[in-house]
Design a protein around this motif. Structure first.
Motif: not given
Ligand SMILES: [Zn+2]
Length: 273
Positions: A113-126
């Protein structure tokens, strides 16, 4: 904001935040995208908005992971029932023009889909991404030692091949800033868990003994091996060598904060219409 050189010119906007450019202060500064921390909610919303604008993302739906070091992947398509996700109330915040959804118990997102923003989180993990420019599909992944030992990237590649008819040779993949082999120490029980999915020979490439049952682990190398064994081309894998623990002034680090108060960095992306 950290970008990947190889993605230049492709219809995909993707970046990983660092600790610069935002409005967060103190241990959360200068940029913290972790809106799950209630004490930082309003400020984190501001920083997420700044990151979205920095990347030029135009979507008004944000889908974020609620990470548990699982192998669970959320595929977002036209049939995705957003009601099944947790909607986070953003009225009165910098994200008020967006719909913000959180996918519970999820460590990877994939979509065409071209209408959604995907988001993931990190602090040391890859942080990992896998992009299929032929079938225009993107996946982003949170892979700590647990996700890496369970080969979450392998699961994502198989899902992309199945759902999007992706071919390994076409993938562009990236490995972002994370805890480096220089700093990331684990003990014997962690090594034993890796043995379930990695051969001794493979593990020689990313485990280095420091004696007394302690090891330095190179999670970037382990994920690179997963990419290569799935048929990805080495010259299409871009690796950021930065160590979040060494450079904790520039990146949020869970270990450097001794598990205490810290911000989070995010990988954000959107396919461009
Ligand atoms: Zn380091």
């Amino acid at each position: 904001m950290i970008r990947f050189k190889q993605l230049k010119g492709y219809p995909l906007s993707l970046g990983i935040t660092d600790r610069t450019g935002g409005v967060s202060q103190g241990v959360y500064g200068g940029m913290n995208t972790n809106f799950y921390n209630e004490t930082q909610f309003e400020t984190a919303c501001k920083d997420v908005k700044i990151a979205i604008e920095d990347l030029g993302l135009t979507g008004k739906i944000i889908i974020a992971t609620r990470q548990t070091h699982s192998n669970h992947i959320l595929k977002i398509d036209e049939n995705t029932d957003f009601e099944s996700l947790e909607q986070i109330e953003v009225k009165g915040t910098a994200l008020s023009e967006y719909k913000l959804y959180s996918s519970p118990d999820t460590d990877a997102l994939m979509t065409q889909r071209k209408d959604v923003i995907l988001m993931t989180f990190y602090a040391d993990c890859v942080p990992l991404y896998i992009y299929d420019p032929i079938n225009e599909a993107i996946a982003i992944i949170h892979s700590g030692w647990r996700g890496t030992s369970n080969k979450i990237a392998d699961d994502v590649i198989k899902e992309m091949k199945y759902h999007y008819q992706s071919e390994a040779k076409n993938f562009l993949a990236g490995i972002g800033q994370s805890a480096g082999k220089c700093c990331y120490e684990v003990d014997e029980p962690v090594k034993i868990l890796f043995k379930a999915y990695f051969s001794e020979r493979e593990m020689m490439h990313f485990f280095e003994s420091k004696g007394s049952g302690k090891y330095f682990i190179d999670l970037k190398k382990a994920n690179e091996l997963i990419f290569l064994e799935n048929g990805l081309q080495s010259d299409r894998i871009e690796i950021n060598p930065a160590c979040t623990i060494c450079e904790s002034d520039l990146y949020h680090s869970h270990r450097k904060a001794n598990g205490g108060k810290r911000g989070s960095m995010s990988q954000l992306c959107q396919l461009i219409k």
